[in-house]
Design a protein around this motif. Sequence first.
Motif, PDB file in Angstrom:
ATOM      1  N   VAL B  34      50.159  25.336  33.065  1.00 51.12           N
ATOM      2  CA  VAL B  34      49.099  26.334  32.909  1.00 51.12           C
ATOM      3  C   VAL B  34      49.354  27.190  31.669  1.00 51.12           C
ATOM      4  O   VAL B  34      50.459  27.661  31.446  1.00 51.12           O
ATOM      5  CB  VAL B  34      49.012  27.226  34.173  1.00 51.12           C
ATOM      6  N   ASP B  35      48.308  27.327  30.869  1.00 51.36           N
ATOM      7  CA  ASP B  35      48.321  28.276  29.755  1.00 51.36           C
ATOM      8  C   ASP B  35      47.411  29.435  30.116  1.00 51.36           C
ATOM      9  O   ASP B  35      46.338  29.225  30.688  1.00 51.36           O
ATOM     10  CB  ASP B  35      47.765  27.637  28.476  1.00 51.36           C
ATOM     11  N   CYS B  36      47.812  30.625  29.758  1.00 51.85           N
ATOM     12  CA  CYS B  36      46.977  31.778  30.083  1.00 51.85           C
ATOM     13  C   CYS B  36      47.353  32.922  29.174  1.00 51.85           C
ATOM     14  O   CYS B  36      48.534  33.189  28.966  1.00 51.85           O
ATOM     15  CB  CYS B  36      47.192  32.158  31.549  1.00 51.85           C
ATOM     16  N   GLU B  37      46.329  33.562  28.615  1.00 51.02           N
ATOM     17  CA  GLU B  37      46.593  34.735  27.799  1.00 51.02           C
ATOM     18  C   GLU B  37      45.709  35.871  28.288  1.00 51.02           C
ATOM     19  O   GLU B  37      44.488  35.758  28.256  1.00 51.02           O
ATOM     20  CB  GLU B  37      46.310  34.434  26.319  1.00 51.02           C
ATOM     21  N   VAL B  47      41.520  33.421  40.448  1.00 49.71           N
ATOM     22  CA  VAL B  47      40.728  32.958  41.590  1.00 49.71           C
ATOM     23  C   VAL B  47      40.985  31.474  41.796  1.00 49.71           C
ATOM     24  O   VAL B  47      41.136  30.725  40.826  1.00 49.71           O
ATOM     25  CB  VAL B  47      39.227  33.218  41.343  1.00 49.71           C
ATOM     26  N   GLY B  48      41.032  31.060  43.057  1.00 46.87           N
ATOM     27  CA  GLY B  48      41.203  29.644  43.365  1.00 46.87           C
ATOM     28  C   GLY B  48      41.386  29.479  44.861  1.00 46.87           C
ATOM     29  O   GLY B  48      41.612  30.458  45.569  1.00 46.87           O
ATOM     30  N   PRO B  49      41.287  28.246  45.350  1.00 48.01           N
ATOM     31  CA  PRO B  49      41.410  28.028  46.792  1.00 48.01           C
ATOM     32  C   PRO B  49      42.830  28.303  47.295  1.00 48.01           C
ATOM     33  O   PRO B  49      43.749  28.491  46.501  1.00 48.01           O
ATOM     34  CB  PRO B  49      41.045  26.549  46.965  1.00 48.01           C
ATOM     35  N   ASN B  50      42.991  28.294  48.621  1.00 52.78           N
ATOM     36  CA  ASN B  50      44.331  28.451  49.195  1.00 52.78           C
ATOM     37  C   ASN B  50      45.249  27.353  48.692  1.00 52.78           C
ATOM     38  O   ASN B  50      44.839  26.206  48.584  1.00 52.78           O
ATOM     39  CB  ASN B  50      44.264  28.369  50.728  1.00 52.78           C
ATOM     40  N   GLY B  51      46.477  27.721  48.373  1.00 53.28           N
ATOM     41  CA  GLY B  51      47.431  26.716  47.897  1.00 53.28           C
ATOM     42  C   GLY B  51      47.213  26.316  46.455  1.00 53.28           C
ATOM     43  O   GLY B  51      47.784  25.336  45.997  1.00 53.28           O
ATOM     44  N   ALA B  52      46.384  27.097  45.732  1.00 48.32           N
ATOM     45  CA  ALA B  52      46.126  26.752  44.339  1.00 48.32           C
ATOM     46  C   ALA B  52      47.240  27.211  43.410  1.00 48.32           C
ATOM     47  O   ALA B  52      47.236  26.901  42.227  1.00 48.32           O
ATOM     48  CB  ALA B  52      44.794  27.374  43.890  1.00 48.32           C
ATOM     49  N   GLY B  53      48.199  27.975  43.970  1.00 43.27           N
ATOM     50  CA  GLY B  53      49.326  28.420  43.151  1.00 43.27           C
ATOM     51  C   GLY B  53      49.121  29.760  42.480  1.00 43.27           C
ATOM     52  O   GLY B  53      49.813  30.071  41.513  1.00 43.27           O
ATOM     53  N   HIS B 217      37.310  39.695  33.381  1.00 38.74           N
ATOM     54  CA  HIS B 217      37.824  38.387  32.997  1.00 38.74           C
ATOM     55  C   HIS B 217      38.264  37.644  34.241  1.00 38.74           C
ATOM     56  O   HIS B 217      38.595  38.262  35.254  1.00 38.74           O
ATOM     57  CB  HIS B 217      39.002  38.497  32.022  1.00 38.74           C
ATOM     58  N   VAL B 218      38.300  36.323  34.149  1.00 42.64           N
ATOM     59  CA  VAL B 218      38.712  35.542  35.306  1.00 42.64           C
ATOM     60  C   VAL B 218      39.472  34.295  34.864  1.00 42.64           C
ATOM     61  O   VAL B 218      39.185  33.708  33.810  1.00 42.64           O
ATOM     62  CB  VAL B 218      37.489  35.181  36.200  1.00 42.64           C
ATOM     63  N   LEU B 219      40.505  33.956  35.661  1.00 40.23           N
ATOM     64  CA  LEU B 219      41.199  32.676  35.495  1.00 40.23           C
ATOM     65  C   LEU B 219      40.940  31.884  36.768  1.00 40.23           C
ATOM     66  O   LEU B 219      41.285  32.328  37.859  1.00 40.23           O
ATOM     67  CB  LEU B 219      42.706  32.905  35.321  1.00 40.23           C
ATOM     68  N   LEU B 220      40.273  30.733  36.619  1.00 44.48           N
ATOM     69  CA  LEU B 220      40.060  29.851  37.767  1.00 44.48           C
ATOM     70  C   LEU B 220      41.194  28.849  37.798  1.00 44.48           C
ATOM     71  O   LEU B 220      41.455  28.159  36.801  1.00 44.48           O
ATOM     72  CB  LEU B 220      38.711  29.135  37.641  1.00 44.48           C
ATOM     73  N   LEU B 221      41.866  28.805  38.954  1.00 44.68           N
ATOM     74  CA  LEU B 221      43.097  28.028  39.047  1.00 44.68           C
ATOM     75  C   LEU B 221      43.047  27.114  40.261  1.00 44.68           C
ATOM     76  O   LEU B 221      42.607  27.508  41.335  1.00 44.68           O
ATOM     77  CB  LEU B 221      44.279  29.000  39.176  1.00 44.68           C
ATOM     78  N   ASN B 222      43.426  25.872  40.057  1.00 43.43           N
ATOM     79  CA  ASN B 222      43.734  25.014  41.199  1.00 43.43           C
ATOM     80  C   ASN B 222      44.869  24.088  40.757  1.00 43.43           C
ATOM     81  O   ASN B 222      44.619  22.987  40.271  1.00 43.43           O
ATOM     82  CB  ASN B 222      42.520  24.223  41.668  1.00 43.43           C
ATOM     83  N   VAL B 223      46.080  24.583  40.902  1.00 44.28           N
ATOM     84  CA  VAL B 223      47.293  23.959  40.387  1.00 44.28           C
ATOM     85  C   VAL B 223      47.245  23.928  38.852  1.00 44.28           C
ATOM     86  O   VAL B 223      48.113  24.428  38.179  1.00 44.28           O
ATOM     87  CB  VAL B 223      47.546  22.563  40.972  1.00 44.28           C
ATOM     88  N   ARG B 224      46.169  23.324  38.310  1.00 44.38           N
ATOM     89  CA  ARG B 224      45.945  23.387  36.867  1.00 44.38           C
ATOM     90  C   ARG B 224      44.964  24.498  36.562  1.00 44.38           C
ATOM     91  O   ARG B 224      44.257  24.980  37.435  1.00 44.38           O
ATOM     92  CB  ARG B 224      45.322  22.077  36.373  1.00 44.38           C
ATOM     93  N   ARG B 225      44.913  24.857  35.281  1.00 47.23           N
ATOM     94  CA  ARG B 225      43.922  25.841  34.871  1.00 47.23           C
ATOM     95  C   ARG B 225      42.564  25.150  34.796  1.00 47.23           C
ATOM     96  O   ARG B 225      42.403  24.138  34.116  1.00 47.23           O
ATOM     97  CB  ARG B 225      44.321  26.385  33.511  1.00 47.23           C
ATOM     98  N   ILE B 226      41.573  25.688  35.514  1.00 46.14           N
ATOM     99  CA  ILE B 226      40.229  25.107  35.480  1.00 46.14           C
ATOM    100  C   ILE B 226      39.432  25.726  34.341  1.00 46.14           C
ATOM    101  O   ILE B 226      38.824  25.024  33.541  1.00 46.14           O
ATOM    102  CB  ILE B 226      39.498  25.341  36.820  1.00 46.14           C
ATOM    103  N   ALA B 227      39.456  27.071  34.284  1.00 44.32           N
ATOM    104  CA  ALA B 227      38.727  27.758  33.215  1.00 44.32           C
ATOM    105  C   ALA B 227      39.248  29.169  33.098  1.00 44.32           C
ATOM    106  O   ALA B 227      39.808  29.715  34.045  1.00 44.32           O
ATOM    107  CB  ALA B 227      37.231  27.783  33.531  1.00 44.32           C
ATOM    108  N   MET B 228      39.058  29.749  31.907  1.00 43.73           N
ATOM    109  CA  MET B 228      39.487  31.128  31.736  1.00 43.73           C
ATOM    110  C   MET B 228      38.617  31.809  30.701  1.00 43.73           C
ATOM    111  O   MET B 228      38.227  31.183  29.715  1.00 43.73           O
ATOM    112  CB  MET B 228      40.944  31.172  31.276  1.00 43.73           C
ATOM    113  N   GLY B 229      38.282  33.068  30.917  1.00 47.11           N
ATOM    114  CA  GLY B 229      37.507  33.804  29.943  1.00 47.11           C
ATOM    115  C   GLY B 229      36.747  34.943  30.589  1.00 47.11           C
ATOM    116  O   GLY B 229      36.999  35.279  31.751  1.00 47.11           O
ATOM    117  N   PRO B 230      35.797  35.545  29.849  1.00 45.65           N
ATOM    118  CA  PRO B 230      34.976  36.612  30.415  1.00 45.65           C
ATOM    119  C   PRO B 230      34.203  36.103  31.631  1.00 45.65           C
ATOM    120  O   PRO B 230      33.795  34.934  31.667  1.00 45.65           O
ATOM    121  CB  PRO B 230      34.008  36.960  29.279  1.00 45.65           C
TER     122      PRO B 230
END
Lengths: 309, 266
Positions: B34-37, B47-53, B217-230
Amino acid sequence: MGSDFLILSLAPLLVATISSLSCALLGNFLVLRRQSLIGDAISHVALPGIVASFLITGTLAASAMMLGAGVAALVTMALIEAIKRLGHVEPSAAMGVAFTAIFALGVLMLEVSDASGVHLDVQHALYGNLESLIWFEGLHWTALLDPAALAKLPPQLPRVAWVGLLVAIFVIVAWRPLVIGSFDPAFASSVRARPLLTDIMLVIMVAITAIAAFEAVGSILVIAMFICPAASARLMTDRLLTQIAWSQGFACSSAVLGYVLAGYGPGWFGHDVSLSAAGMIATVSGAILLAACLFAPRRHGNMERMTTD
Amino acid sequence: MKTAHAMQHTDTTSPLTITGLTVSYGQKPVVFSVDCEVPEGSLMAIVGPNGAGKSTLLKAALGIAPRISGDIRVYGQPYRMQAHRLAYVPQRSSVDWDFPTTVLEVVLMGLFHTMRWWQFTRRRHRDKAMACLARVGMDAFADRQIGQLSGGQQQRVFLARALVQEADLTILDEPFAGVDAATEKAIIEVLKSLKREGKTLLCVHHDLSTVSEYFDHVLLLNVRRIAMGPVQDTFTAEHLQQAYGGRLNAIQLERITHPDSSVSQA
């Protein structure tokens, strides 16, 4: 009477009380961290540690024994971690497996080696030998002021005194990391209060204290000194400092009361024997815990919280 | 102009930069590459489902959970050098609330950085802690044993402990989990006021319906990064479907991504 007390009772009483106080002080943190079993584990693995150090060095010098037991404690902690991680076993099960196995190994080593001939016999290791701490120079009260006589005090007494001082210093210096790490380890890590280092230091202090108390009260009963006063104190109050004060009070009274009851109790009922002081001290601290469970003010803590929710 | 300035700023000193972070318990990765800034001054949700890390990502970033690989920078430097600029609020359920301590003492724990072991807490320390308790509406409870608090009150005490740290970046793990509506409102007000002061906030969040209202801003996560931004660009039905693996139906998605129009839909 005076000299009887000085010769036979002063050293055992002081050793029991000081050991009890230092064990109880650390016990507060073991109870709060729900790590009571660690005290048990460490006190058990002290035996194989001491036997191993005897086999290697051939001496029963206190420093060699301490080192042996300390190394055994750390090895056991590492083993527990390994079993937990590799075997995916829950912590208490890992602990139970590790320390009973190592303790059993110690008993076998003791039987096979010659160590059993030289004072290090199994029974003393298990149940302690407070009664053997005789101060031959304590013929009169003036001996308490005589440096030459004081120097002949059983060496266990200065040893537990130094360890007690060390434990007190540790708790004062490491107070904040100990409290924060006991309450909220993740937060402690985030503010770099070094919870892992604090954990390891606590384990080492428990090991040192257990070993110093080991000769006096034995490896099985030392667990009562760690846990009973602290667990009783937890039921008396909701403030940490007050809890520690209670634990010290309970530790002191169970040591004194236990020693006196074991030595003189049977006499009061016309029996000309005395009981094991270590056994009686543990029994008294157990009785205090029972009384605290039944009557202490904070025993309903959980119920109170449920009703205020 | 403002955006350009912000962009330039994040390039050099983003409050939190995560690069290639992978965490694994056993065989299966919990967080994978995962990359995230986190942009400075943002109020960002993970944000992400249960167990998304989600929680694991935070813990690994702070060095609480072990990571397999990945680089973490806090204001451009390793965490240990910038720890004093960061406050972490763990999940409320991660601690033992029977611990024999008071509300005020818990908040004072936030001053760990500023106090040496021989120092007693002084009047100014207590005043500061009381001010932070007042900010979350808990000053009347300062001397209470923490076990006597409700879940919402416990969460506010945790927030007060973070406030007393006066951090530039505050990381919160599920601050709204299991709290009452009044507490949720109080907490989001405090978070928004921190944002107005120019602070950065990063929050694991469960309730999809409040993401647009609370966060920028939001980071959508499900083990991997799904999307990130405003939020307006990133918090879309398509990304949510990807993150939740098709577990949300069309009506749910519409309500979540367009909360204002939800009345007409229902």
